[in-house]
Design a protein around this motif. Structure first.
Motif, PDB file in Angstrom:
ATOM      1  N   TYR A  35       0.843  -1.182   0.000  1.00 56.42           N
ATOM      2  CA  TYR A  35       0.000   0.000   0.000  1.00 56.42           C
ATOM      3  C   TYR A  35       0.882   1.237   0.000  1.00 56.42           C
ATOM      4  O   TYR A  35       2.017   1.210   0.474  1.00 56.42           O
ATOM      5  CB  TYR A  35      -0.853   0.070   1.266  1.00 56.42           C
ATOM      6  CG  TYR A  35      -1.931  -0.984   1.404  1.00 56.42           C
ATOM      7  CD1 TYR A  35      -1.661  -2.203   2.008  1.00 56.42           C
ATOM      8  CD2 TYR A  35      -3.227  -0.737   0.958  1.00 56.42           C
ATOM      9  CE1 TYR A  35      -2.652  -3.161   2.158  1.00 56.42           C
ATOM     10  CE2 TYR A  35      -4.225  -1.688   1.104  1.00 56.42           C
ATOM     11  CZ  TYR A  35      -3.933  -2.897   1.710  1.00 56.42           C
ATOM     12  OH  TYR A  35      -4.918  -3.836   1.860  1.00 56.42           O
ATOM     13  N   GLN A  37       0.508   5.324   1.417  1.00 57.49           N
ATOM     14  CA  GLN A  37      -0.306   6.178   2.267  1.00 57.49           C
ATOM     15  C   GLN A  37       0.027   7.628   2.000  1.00 57.49           C
ATOM     16  O   GLN A  37       1.188   8.047   2.127  1.00 57.49           O
ATOM     17  CB  GLN A  37      -0.078   5.866   3.752  1.00 57.49           C
ATOM     18  CG  GLN A  37      -0.980   6.674   4.668  1.00 57.49           C
ATOM     19  CD  GLN A  37      -0.840   6.306   6.130  1.00 57.49           C
ATOM     20  OE1 GLN A  37       0.233   5.930   6.602  1.00 57.49           O
ATOM     21  NE2 GLN A  37      -1.923   6.392   6.865  1.00 57.49           N
ATOM     22  N   GLY A  42      -6.007   7.920   2.697  1.00 54.42           N
ATOM     23  CA  GLY A  42      -5.963   6.661   3.421  1.00 54.42           C
ATOM     24  C   GLY A  42      -4.845   5.797   2.881  1.00 54.42           C
ATOM     25  O   GLY A  42      -3.767   6.281   2.541  1.00 54.42           O
ATOM     26  N   LEU A  43      -5.115   4.506   2.805  1.00 54.00           N
ATOM     27  CA  LEU A  43      -4.149   3.571   2.234  1.00 54.00           C
ATOM     28  C   LEU A  43      -4.718   3.050   0.920  1.00 54.00           C
ATOM     29  O   LEU A  43      -5.865   2.614   0.861  1.00 54.00           O
ATOM     30  CB  LEU A  43      -3.901   2.397   3.189  1.00 54.00           C
ATOM     31  CG  LEU A  43      -3.188   2.786   4.468  1.00 54.00           C
ATOM     32  CD1 LEU A  43      -4.131   2.756   5.644  1.00 54.00           C
ATOM     33  CD2 LEU A  43      -2.009   1.863   4.717  1.00 54.00           C
TER      34      LEU A  43
ATOM     35  N   PHE B  89      -8.630   4.586  10.703  1.00 54.80           N
ATOM     36  CA  PHE B  89      -9.083   4.276   9.353  1.00 54.80           C
ATOM     37  C   PHE B  89     -10.169   3.218   9.421  1.00 54.80           C
ATOM     38  O   PHE B  89     -10.008   2.183  10.082  1.00 54.80           O
ATOM     39  CB  PHE B  89      -7.942   3.711   8.503  1.00 54.80           C
ATOM     40  CG  PHE B  89      -6.840   4.685   8.227  1.00 54.80           C
ATOM     41  CD1 PHE B  89      -5.698   4.706   9.012  1.00 54.80           C
ATOM     42  CD2 PHE B  89      -6.931   5.569   7.159  1.00 54.80           C
ATOM     43  CE1 PHE B  89      -4.674   5.599   8.757  1.00 54.80           C
ATOM     44  CE2 PHE B  89      -5.911   6.464   6.893  1.00 54.80           C
ATOM     45  CZ  PHE B  89      -4.783   6.478   7.696  1.00 54.80           C
ATOM     46  N   GLY B 102     -11.020   3.978   4.040  1.00 53.20           N
ATOM     47  CA  GLY B 102     -11.462   5.352   4.079  1.00 53.20           C
ATOM     48  C   GLY B 102     -10.258   6.273   4.176  1.00 53.20           C
ATOM     49  O   GLY B 102      -9.125   5.822   4.317  1.00 53.20           O
TER      50      GLY B 102
END
Lengths: 115, 111
Positions: A35, A37, A42-43, B89, B102
């Protein structure tokens, strides 16, 4: 951090250079994820792997490639780094075939700056 | 396209108060809804999660409320403490082991 290490933890590189980030797990989990960020986003999933040599694209895969030659290692490569790839990168792992198989556990992150 | 919308982006609560963070989703195929807590310089850590067959799940001071018909879920932190100050999150699972997150809520609990 659930037996997950990431290396390097910090890296500064120049635009146009290749960069490889490494994720190593000791949990023998089947799934591994990369991921990024960024503030307000968000991720976001870049790529993921569901087994050795089995990988697939995520939401923001352009400019990234991955490889998984062993269960424990998942590599993320930026072929030619751009400033838009400045971000914090997280690796995550997840088991499969159990009641808690949806749970993902995250590594400590790699802060990458592309100048 | 963000499939999971989280609000507010930031939240300030007094010690002992209730912190409430909300999330809304669009994809009715989502079948697992976790919340993650992240401290500065650390990776996100799973806090609590719920499946759509229940309307509420409580673990200590943390509660998830889930409204399937409204496609919304929320995190309630009771008796908020300064140590709860972090970024939270929400996420939703789709297509197997895939999470959509989110945008995050930065919580500050004032002493």
């Amino acid at each position: 951090d659930a037996g997950i290490t990431q290396s390097p933890r910090h890296k500064v590189t120049e635009t146009g250079t290749p960069v490889t980030l490494r994720c190593h797990q000791t949990e023998n989990h089947r799934y591994m994820y990369w991921y990024r960020q960024d503030p307000g986003h968000g991720l976001r999933l870049i790529h993921y792997s569901y087994g050795v040599k089995d990988t697939d694209k995520g939401e923001v895969s352009d400019g990234y490639s991955v490889s998984r030659s062993k269960t424990e290692d998942f590599l993320l490569t930026l072929e030619s780094a751009t400033s838009s790839q400045t971000s914090v990168y997280f690796c995550a792992i997840s088991s499969a075939g159990t009641l808690s198989s949806y749970e993902q556990y995250f590594g400590p992150g790699t802060r990458l700056t592309v100048t | 396209q963000q499939q999971v919308k989280q609000s507010p982006q930031s939240l300030i609560v007094q010690k002992g108060g209730i912190s409430i963070i909300n999330c809304a989703y669009e994809n009715t195929a989502f079948d697992y809804f976790p919340w993650y807590q992240q401290f500065p310089g650390k990776g996100p850590a799973l806090l609590i999660a719920i499946r759509p067959d229940v309307s509420e799940k409580k673990e200590g001071r943390f509660t998830i409320s889930f409204n399937k018909s409204a496609k919304q879920f929320s995190l309630h932190i009771m008796d908020s403490q300064p140590g709860d100050s972090a970024t939270y999150f929400c996420a939703a699972n789709n297509a197997g082991n895939m999470l959509t997150f989110g945008g995050g809520t930065r919580l500050m609990v004032k002493p």
